[in-house]
Write a protein that holds these residues in place. Structure first.
Motif, PDB file in Angstrom:
ATOM      1  N   GLY A 158       0.870  -1.147   0.176  1.00 28.39           N
ATOM      2  CA  GLY A 158      -0.066   0.008   0.009  1.00 28.39           C
ATOM      3  C   GLY A 158       0.906   1.298  -0.011  1.00 28.39           C
ATOM      4  O   GLY A 158       0.618   2.417  -0.742  1.00 28.39           O
TER       5      GLY A 158
ATOM      6  N   THR B 243       2.372   2.092  -3.391  1.00 29.71           N
ATOM      7  CA  THR B 243       1.148   2.332  -4.244  1.00 29.71           C
ATOM      8  C   THR B 243       1.220   1.295  -5.540  1.00 29.71           C
ATOM      9  O   THR B 243       2.397   0.567  -5.837  1.00 29.71           O
ATOM     10  N   PRO B 244       0.224   1.096  -6.358  1.00 24.77           N
ATOM     11  CA  PRO B 244       0.606   0.294  -7.486  1.00 24.77           C
ATOM     12  C   PRO B 244       1.264   0.712  -8.559  1.00 24.77           C
ATOM     13  O   PRO B 244       1.629  -0.243  -9.606  1.00 24.77           O
ATOM     14  N   VAL B 245       1.670   2.157  -8.410  1.00 27.50           N
ATOM     15  CA  VAL B 245       2.598   2.436  -9.751  1.00 27.50           C
ATOM     16  C   VAL B 245       4.050   2.060  -9.398  1.00 27.50           C
ATOM     17  O   VAL B 245       4.582   1.822 -10.439  1.00 27.50           O
TER      18      VAL B 245
END
Length: 210
Positions: free
Chosen positions: A60, A63-65
């Protein structure tokens, strides 16, 4: 603690609270440790569950990036196949990490790995270990999940080697970790004066009274 450390710690604690359902009223790292200790002492708790909680929290935070970007430019994972890690990945990671993980472990600096190669990072006095005084929290909520996250999510091996006497910690990027039961740097039993051991004794006494 600089402004970035405070922001990252606040975000990290928010993610921990989301994973565990518990939020401490204490501020800063002490509040984070209380949250980790509360989760550790729950009935039927396992090391694997603690590892997974921190793993999800790190995911988390990144982040997904970030992981896909890292996989391509550092780990060499392209189209589902791994061609790396690229030669620069361990040492470049060791230079970037102090900026983003200082909120958790304190000041650190790049050095050489235990095998003499570039890609090492030494935490001069681990804040997490120093404040917790607990091997279980260190191993199950820092060392193991960090190793698992870098290997499984980012595609780069990592060995985290805490020194429980000096509270120094060596991070070796690109170095495959030993299993915990084969790690010569892992002491047996609790650390002297471990506050979690006393807290566990109190919890057990309370449960026996109900």
């Amino acid at each position: 603690e600089n402004a970035l450390d405070k922001v990252l710690l606040a975000i990290f604690r928010g993610l921990v609270a989301r994973e565990t359902g518990f939020s401490s009223s204490k501020e800063g790292i002490l509040g984070l440790l209380e949250e980790g200790r509360e989760y550790m002492l729950r009935p039927g708790q396992t090391a694997e569950a603690q590892n997974k909680m921190v793993y999800n929290t790190l995911a988390g935070l990144m982040t997904p990036v970030m992981p896909p970007f890292y996989k391509i430019f550092m780990s060499g994972i392209i189209g589902g196949k791994q061609y790396g890690p690229w030669p620069w990945a361990p040492w470049l990671t060791s230079f970037v990490t102090p900026t983003f993980f200082g909120f958790l472990v304190g000041p650190s600096r790049p050095n050489r790995r235990r095998d003499g190669s570039l890609g090492g990072l030494v935490v001069e006095k681990c804040k997490f270990l120093q404040e917790s005084g607990c091997k279980g929290l260190c191993v199950n909520q820092c060392k193991l999940p960090a190793q698992q996250f870098f290997e499984q999510e980012l595609g780069l091996a990592l060995t985290v080697s805490p020194n429980f006497e000096t509270q120094e910690c060596q991070w070796s990027f690109g170095e495959t970790p030993l299993p915990s039961d084969e790690d010569p740097y892992m002491p047996k039993g609790c650390l002297s004066g471990c506050p979690t051991r006393e807290a566990l004794r109190e919890v057990q006494q309370c449960r026996s009274c109900t």
